[in-house]
Write an enzyme that holds these catalytic residues in place. Sequence first.
Site, PDB file in Angstrom:
ATOM      1  CD  GLU A  92      41.684  28.973  44.738  1.00 36.84           C
ATOM      2  OE1 GLU A  92      42.647  28.650  44.014  1.00 36.84           O
ATOM      3  OE2 GLU A  92      41.774  29.074  45.978  1.00 36.84           O
ATOM      4  CD  GLU A  93      42.380  28.740  49.307  1.00 36.84           C
ATOM      5  OE1 GLU A  93      42.946  27.669  49.003  1.00 36.84           O
ATOM      6  OE2 GLU A  93      42.978  29.824  49.346  1.00 36.84           O
ATOM      7  CG  HIS A 112      46.969  28.078  52.400  1.00 38.55           C
ATOM      8  ND1 HIS A 112      46.559  26.935  51.753  1.00 38.55           N
ATOM      9  CD2 HIS A 112      46.430  29.096  51.686  1.00 38.55           C
ATOM     10  CE1 HIS A 112      45.822  27.248  50.700  1.00 38.55           C
ATOM     11  NE2 HIS A 112      45.730  28.571  50.646  1.00 38.55           N
ATOM     12  CG  ASP A 119      45.319  32.517  49.155  1.00 37.76           C
ATOM     13  OD1 ASP A 119      44.667  32.884  48.160  1.00 37.76           O
ATOM     14  OD2 ASP A 119      45.616  31.323  49.361  1.00 37.76           O
ATOM     15  CG  HIS A 143      39.719  32.468  46.322  1.00 42.66           C
ATOM     16  ND1 HIS A 143      39.990  32.341  47.669  1.00 42.66           N
ATOM     17  CD2 HIS A 143      40.925  32.453  45.707  1.00 42.66           C
ATOM     18  CE1 HIS A 143      41.298  32.254  47.852  1.00 42.66           C
ATOM     19  NE2 HIS A 143      41.895  32.326  46.676  1.00 42.66           N
ATOM     20  CG  ASP A 172      37.001  29.895  48.969  1.00 37.80           C
ATOM     21  OD1 ASP A 172      37.231  30.696  48.047  1.00 37.80           O
ATOM     22  OD2 ASP A 172      37.365  28.697  48.939  1.00 37.80           O
ATOM     23  CD  GLU A 197      44.932  32.234  44.022  1.00 34.76           C
ATOM     24  OE1 GLU A 197      45.618  32.262  45.071  1.00 34.76           O
ATOM     25  OE2 GLU A 197      43.766  31.809  43.994  1.00 34.76           O
TER      26      GLU A 197
END
Length: 381
Positions: A138-139, A353, A104, A71, A73, A167
């Site tokens: 995805e997030e 994150h 990520d 991903h 995003d 991931e």
Amino acid sequence: MSQLQESAVLSLAKDLISRPSVTPLDEGCQSLMAERLSQAGFEIESMVFDDTTNMWARRGTQSPVFCFAGHTDVVPVGDLNRWHTPPFEPVVIDDYLHGRGAADMKGSLAAMLVATERFVNKHPDHQGSIAFLITSDEEGPFINGTTRVIDTLEARNEKITWSLVGEPSSTHKLGDIVKNGRRGSLTGNLTVKGIQGHVAYPHLADNPIHKAAPALDELARMKWDNGNEFFPPTSFQIANINGGTGASNVIPGALEVMFNFRYSTEVTAEILIERVLNILDAHGLDYDISWVYNGLPFLTGEGPLLEATKAAIKKVTGTDTDPQTSGGTSDGRFIAPTGAQVIEVGPVNATIHKVNECVKVSDLELLTDCYEAILENLLCK
């Protein structure tokens, strides 16, 4: 500049990180990847669904199909004042590349692409096909991303044999852990009904908190299964609970509870739902409930993909990787139900994150080598 700072994977990772692609934005990341994949002989297909940008790229027409999935995003940056460096201005400090998405998963995207370029250059007549499935959702709500692309592929009977999701699977050092499965996720939204009233006159009201408490306690204490050799026991957690007006003299008229199951292959969502309803009914509750199916559990056992991954990591890093199924969900849950073998292989997840997200530059180099070795193990036999 050092050789590491001049490397292809670092340069691409920086370019991707510099694009502020907070869900569901892509900000040109996929166009950048598509241009380079096209030069490597890939057919590019953009799939835009509502606010989400997706890319399906494929080189070759034969099976087996090896698919890199990921991903573009990223999650929001949070408090900018807590970042040591601007989150979308990538910078290397002491062998760490800093920026939102470094771990990520824009570092993984860069490693996938560079590994593929190298592999295709060395093996232009490789077996099977190589594909990329990339999304910008995805997030977030994961409604218009990978799941929609898979629906499109399934409708035209285009099958993925093996999928590697980038991931960040590693914990302490690159390659120490890969994810060869994930637990299922099921969310319940429960409203327990009562009768609002004055706390001084409880006989004229019906307190839904008091009524629900024993049932919630039973749900929290319940042993749902024992797990198995691949999965821990199913877990039930109350995530949100809300009842009352904020006043100390009002009995609430309703209680809202959100809870989540992370469940193993020992049970199904249907079994869990039935058991929850039986408990709620046994306590005589008046309630409404709705369910959100976030993803089914999946497991990739011993087979070509897992064997190729283990061998590649051992060759590149010297580490005997440990396949696990712990952690949250990933887009692998949408790919696995098609019959594909799915594995997650990526960098260390210590800062994902978080503010000051970062990844070791040397790990990106190793990850690129691992991805290339996996391709060789599967498509050069």
